[in-house]
Write a protein that holds these residues in place. Sequence first.
Motif, mmCIF file in Angstrom:
data_model
loop_
_atom_site.group_PDB
_atom_site.id
_atom_site.type_symbol
_atom_site.label_atom_id
_atom_site.label_comp_id
_atom_site.label_asym_id
_atom_site.label_seq_id
_atom_site.Cartn_x
_atom_site.Cartn_y
_atom_site.Cartn_z
ATOM 1 N N GLY A 1 -16.918 23.632 2.293
ATOM 2 C CA GLY A 1 -16.314 24.833 2.845
ATOM 3 C C GLY A 1 -14.842 24.663 3.139
ATOM 4 O O GLY A 1 -14.317 23.541 3.257
ATOM 5 N N THR A 2 -14.159 25.784 3.277
ATOM 6 C CA THR A 2 -12.715 25.771 3.531
ATOM 7 C C THR A 2 -12.375 26.031 4.989
ATOM 8 O O THR A 2 -11.206 26.021 5.357
ATOM 9 N N ILE A 3 -13.383 26.302 5.833
ATOM 10 C CA ILE A 3 -13.163 26.563 7.256
ATOM 11 C C ILE A 3 -14.002 25.568 8.060
ATOM 12 O O ILE A 3 -15.196 25.378 7.776
ATOM 13 N N PHE A 4 -13.383 24.940 9.055
ATOM 14 C CA PHE A 4 -14.098 23.959 9.870
ATOM 15 C C PHE A 4 -14.567 24.610 11.162
ATOM 16 O O PHE A 4 -13.790 25.220 11.902
ATOM 17 N N ASN A 5 -15.871 24.470 11.423
ATOM 18 C CA ASN A 5 -16.478 25.018 12.635
ATOM 19 C C ASN A 5 -16.529 23.923 13.704
ATOM 20 O O ASN A 5 -17.276 22.951 13.581
ATOM 21 N N VAL A 6 -15.714 24.093 14.745
ATOM 22 C CA VAL A 6 -15.641 23.076 15.790
ATOM 23 C C VAL A 6 -16.897 23.070 16.654
ATOM 24 O O VAL A 6 -17.162 22.087 17.362
ATOM 25 N N THR A 7 -17.659 24.141 16.642
ATOM 26 C CA THR A 7 -18.895 24.202 17.415
ATOM 27 C C THR A 7 -19.988 23.362 16.759
ATOM 28 O O THR A 7 -20.694 22.604 17.427
ATOM 29 N N THR A 8 -20.147 23.492 15.462
ATOM 30 C CA THR A 8 -21.204 22.766 14.745
ATOM 31 C C THR A 8 -20.688 21.492 14.081
ATOM 32 O O THR A 8 -21.473 20.747 13.496
ATOM 33 N N ASP A 9 -19.371 21.254 14.135
ATOM 34 C CA ASP A 9 -18.754 20.046 13.599
ATOM 35 C C ASP A 9 -19.004 19.904 12.095
ATOM 36 O O ASP A 9 -19.328 18.833 11.598
ATOM 37 N N ASN A 10 -18.863 21.015 11.369
ATOM 38 C CA ASN A 10 -18.993 20.929 9.910
ATOM 39 C C ASN A 10 -18.180 22.055 9.271
ATOM 40 O O ASN A 10 -17.717 22.976 9.931
ATOM 41 N N TYR A 11 -17.999 21.931 7.949
ATOM 42 C CA TYR A 11 -17.258 22.938 7.192
ATOM 43 C C TYR A 11 -18.202 24.063 6.761
ATOM 44 O O TYR A 11 -19.352 23.807 6.350
ATOM 45 N N VAL A 12 -17.716 25.303 6.834
ATOM 46 C CA VAL A 12 -18.501 26.467 6.432
ATOM 47 C C VAL A 12 -17.745 27.240 5.357
ATOM 48 O O VAL A 12 -16.612 26.922 5.024
ATOM 49 N N ASN A 13 -18.416 28.263 4.828
ATOM 50 C CA ASN A 13 -17.919 29.029 3.672
ATOM 51 C C ASN A 13 -17.864 28.133 2.441
ATOM 52 O O ASN A 13 -16.884 28.097 1.705
ATOM 53 N N GLU A 14 -18.949 27.441 2.225
ATOM 54 C CA GLU A 14 -19.057 26.530 1.087
ATOM 55 C C GLU A 14 -19.564 27.277 -0.140
ATOM 56 O O GLU A 14 -19.844 28.480 -0.086
ATOM 57 N N GLN A 15 -19.704 26.566 -1.236
ATOM 58 C CA GLN A 15 -20.316 27.098 -2.454
ATOM 59 C C GLN A 15 -21.524 26.239 -2.802
ATOM 60 O O GLN A 15 -21.450 25.009 -2.760
ATOM 61 N N ASP A 16 -22.621 26.894 -3.123
ATOM 62 C CA ASP A 16 -23.846 26.202 -3.532
ATOM 63 C C ASP A 16 -24.610 27.138 -4.444
ATOM 64 O O ASP A 16 -25.446 27.927 -4.002
ATOM 65 N N ASN A 17 -24.316 27.088 -5.730
ATOM 66 C CA ASN A 17 -24.824 28.059 -6.693
ATOM 67 C C ASN A 17 -25.616 27.369 -7.802
ATOM 68 O O ASN A 17 -25.239 26.287 -8.262
ATOM 69 N N LEU A 18 -26.662 28.031 -8.249
ATOM 70 C CA LEU A 18 -27.468 27.558 -9.371
ATOM 71 C C LEU A 18 -27.806 28.746 -10.250
ATOM 72 O O LEU A 18 -28.165 29.817 -9.749
ATOM 73 N N GLY A 19 -27.697 28.568 -11.570
ATOM 74 C CA GLY A 19 -28.041 29.633 -12.494
ATOM 75 C C GLY A 19 -28.780 29.114 -13.705
ATOM 76 O O GLY A 19 -28.460 28.035 -14.238
ATOM 77 N N LEU A 20 -29.781 29.867 -14.165
ATOM 78 C CA LEU A 20 -30.579 29.514 -15.340
ATOM 79 C C LEU A 20 -30.737 30.740 -16.215
ATOM 80 O O LEU A 20 -30.902 31.861 -15.728
ATOM 81 N N ARG A 21 -30.680 30.541 -17.507
ATOM 82 C CA ARG A 21 -30.915 31.634 -18.443
ATOM 83 C C ARG A 21 -31.609 31.098 -19.688
ATOM 84 O O ARG A 21 -31.226 30.051 -20.220
ATOM 85 N N GLY A 22 -32.620 31.819 -20.158
ATOM 86 C CA GLY A 22 -33.304 31.462 -21.395
ATOM 87 C C GLY A 22 -33.453 32.682 -22.278
ATOM 88 O O GLY A 22 -33.663 33.800 -21.780
ATOM 89 N N GLN A 23 -33.337 32.491 -23.604
ATOM 90 C CA GLN A 23 -33.441 33.606 -24.551
ATOM 91 C C GLN A 23 -34.235 33.179 -25.780
ATOM 92 O O GLN A 23 -34.104 32.042 -26.263
ATOM 93 N N LEU A 24 -35.019 34.100 -26.254
ATOM 94 C CA LEU A 24 -35.732 33.940 -27.521
ATOM 95 C C LEU A 24 -35.379 35.116 -28.417
ATOM 96 O O LEU A 24 -35.496 36.275 -27.993
ATOM 97 N N ALA A 25 -34.922 34.832 -29.630
ATOM 98 C CA ALA A 25 -34.585 35.881 -30.592
ATOM 99 C C ALA A 25 -35.523 35.758 -31.795
ATOM 100 O O ALA A 25 -35.544 34.721 -32.473
ATOM 101 N N TRP A 26 -36.282 36.813 -32.030
ATOM 102 C CA TRP A 26 -37.255 36.828 -33.131
ATOM 103 C C TRP A 26 -36.804 37.849 -34.157
ATOM 104 O O TRP A 26 -36.571 39.023 -33.831
#
Length: 813
Positions: free
Chosen positions: A221-246
């Motif tokens: 993340g790009t913002i540090f949360n002093v309450t929870t002592d960690n960075y927030v506004n992070e990125q965590d993305n997953l994508g899947l795609r499958g295709q069949l052409a007949w």
Amino acid sequence: MHSFVRISLLAGSVLTAPAAFAQQALPQSRDDRTTSVGTGDDDTGQVIVVTARRRAESSQDVPLAISVVGGDHIDATGAFNVGRLQQLTPTLQFYSSNPRNTAVNIRGIGAPFGLTNDGIEQGVGIYVDDVYYSRVASSTFDFLDVAQIEVLRGPQGTLYGKNTSAGAIAITTRQPTDGFEGRAEISIGNLAFKQAKAAISGPLSETLAARVAISATSRRGTIFNVTTDNYVNEQDNLGLRGQLAWTPRDDLKLTLSADFSRQDPECCATIYVRTGATQRDLARQYAALSAAQHYAVPSTDPFARLTDLDAELSARNKMGGVALKAEWDTGWGTLSSISAWRFWDWLPANDRDYLGLPITTLSQNPSQQDQYTQELRFNHDGARVGFVAGIFAFHQTVRTSGSQAQGPAASAWLINPTNPLSQDPTVLDGLTASNDIRLSNTSAAAFGQVSWKVTDALTLQPGVRLNYDRKRGSYNSVVVNGDGQLVTFASSDSRIAAQRAVLAPQGFEAQFSDWNVSYDFTASYNAAPGVLGYATYARSFKSGGVNLNGLPADANGVPLLAAASVKPESVDHFELGLKLEFWRSRAIVNLAAFRTDISDYQALVNNGQLGVLRGYLANADKVRTQGVEADFSIRPSRRFNAYANSAYTDATYRRFVDAPCPPELSGGTTVGEGQVPGAPGTPGGLSPAACDISGQRLPGVSKWAFSYGAEGNVPAVLFGLDGEAYLGIDGNYRSRFSSNPSPSAYTWVDGYALTNLRAGFRVPGGIDLYGWVRNAFDVEYFEQLAVPSGNTGLIVGQPGDPRTWGFTIKTEF
């Protein structure tokens, strides 16, 4: 993080393919461009093919303002979602405080600014492989195995439907291939950035081909949360795609595709930016309220990127679906059928007091959607007459189950200090509203567009679409206090009255139905080879809707059902364009001038005519956006290319007399008959019931926007491989814009310019290794500012990304 590791291992295995094999397996790729056209790798140029009119044709032959971004350019510039895409296309605006609260606009219009409402639809349609994505949250996901993106500017209602009154974004993914091929890339960078992508395609039999693609992105993340002592506004993305052409025979092709995307970041936090005086009593403004609780933000410098939010943050987001596309070449034309089902699951958590105080301890609106679409269309291209005709059906169900809970600091913050109850933290502590929101949305349409080539130079193109809409929704909010008692309007208890003023129960049903006809007419003229002029008139609309965020109510809590439905927007659009192609397609200049007038514009209002003051969606009288756009690209040789795009957009409310007032004119006692509102920012002053903002700017749109880029390369040898070394630059500029539905002195976002650089070595059709820097000059800028509820004068914002840098290795074979 585990998903990223799995994708990295897969991508890494593909990257080990011998470079020599990769060179033989895939021909040299075309350079992709961010203007409406691009040129190829030879010296004479190459046409970019688009499907903006539901058929394949050169972008320079389309009488339409269109920007095209190729998949390779998307990868090279790091524009891996619509939010990043706006840096390459000046007329596109993207704003997102979280995936659900996202707006995608073109030329300043498209979606109401600052309020999410299940019963209202967007004005910029998003399509992936001809499938309509009804939830704008899809624009926050990573692009997955994309071949090309077309941004269609201006109303597209005839061919793309009711939700394209501002334009459309048509995304085309890479398709299964008859020959074996693959591609993969891995990127690493600062902020612990990691991204991996891989795709493989090839034949399973003589008639069956398949393609599988996968992508994962993670970043601290790009913002540090002093309450929870960690960075927030992070990125965590997953994508899947499958295709069949007949392809069972030469004239028939069926493509079955399935996709799944997931986001699971700790997001989305805004930070303290400033305060501004309102017309609230001084004791109820931010400085006094925070001092009373001995509270101070961790930093008053927003670019220190510190927050102290004390409630849970989550932006868990899942989306996916299945589609079947059938294409039959009848010999006289092509019959296409696109059937699709899509889902969207949204599980958020927010800190809606924007502070490190337990005022609002829970704020969430989990939402689930299912949609079904069916389109059937026939394309015919004749020597003189061509046409597209079809039917479209859509059904959507949405259920949102929201909840909001107040904490022990709520009484002192939300109840007037003159009321003794403000000193009792138990009055509001535990006060909880549970909301159940439901929507059923059905639509059907028939459409057609004809292209008549009157002469070799003159073409006339009329189009029409008949649309039917029906929406049925319900809203039910039950409020319980910390003692487990129902909060109702029947009670006269002073504690219940104080609780009711913060969270009020409400229930109602709403419905909307309507028929609508959209039509357009375009005349285009080829004055000479490479010279196309066109003129367009379009009569379009954006569907009406129902308010599902709660309604204004009378003194007894009875919702005012006159505000339950919102009328459709009526759009009149005029456009003139000129497309020039010269120097054997090495240079392109495209110009467009437009004017769009909207009646019954859907906007956030406080309607004094209803006798109450509550923000909700209704219809402003008139809005206008007009401007001029210019796109330029040049490629004198395969060793150098450059582009520049510009847009001047004048988007204003032409008549909006009952708009919500900006914070500096809000919060005081509402003026009575014969009284005069106080000066802006006068504590304890009189506030108008509504404000006339006719003539003022629409939110989110800059008057001036530019993007530009260039890349040059020279022959080079690296590790014994013959290739080319290259250097590229991409930049963009936006002038200042308003970040509030009603322009406020406190929420203007200053203009800014961003610069991205890249340098590397590539073997065309093989390996590509490069380093990149984005926001190279570490410009400090805001993506958005916001005014929290309560009108205490607090202004919060979302700072844009700081300088980021990294390295990418990719291969094709």
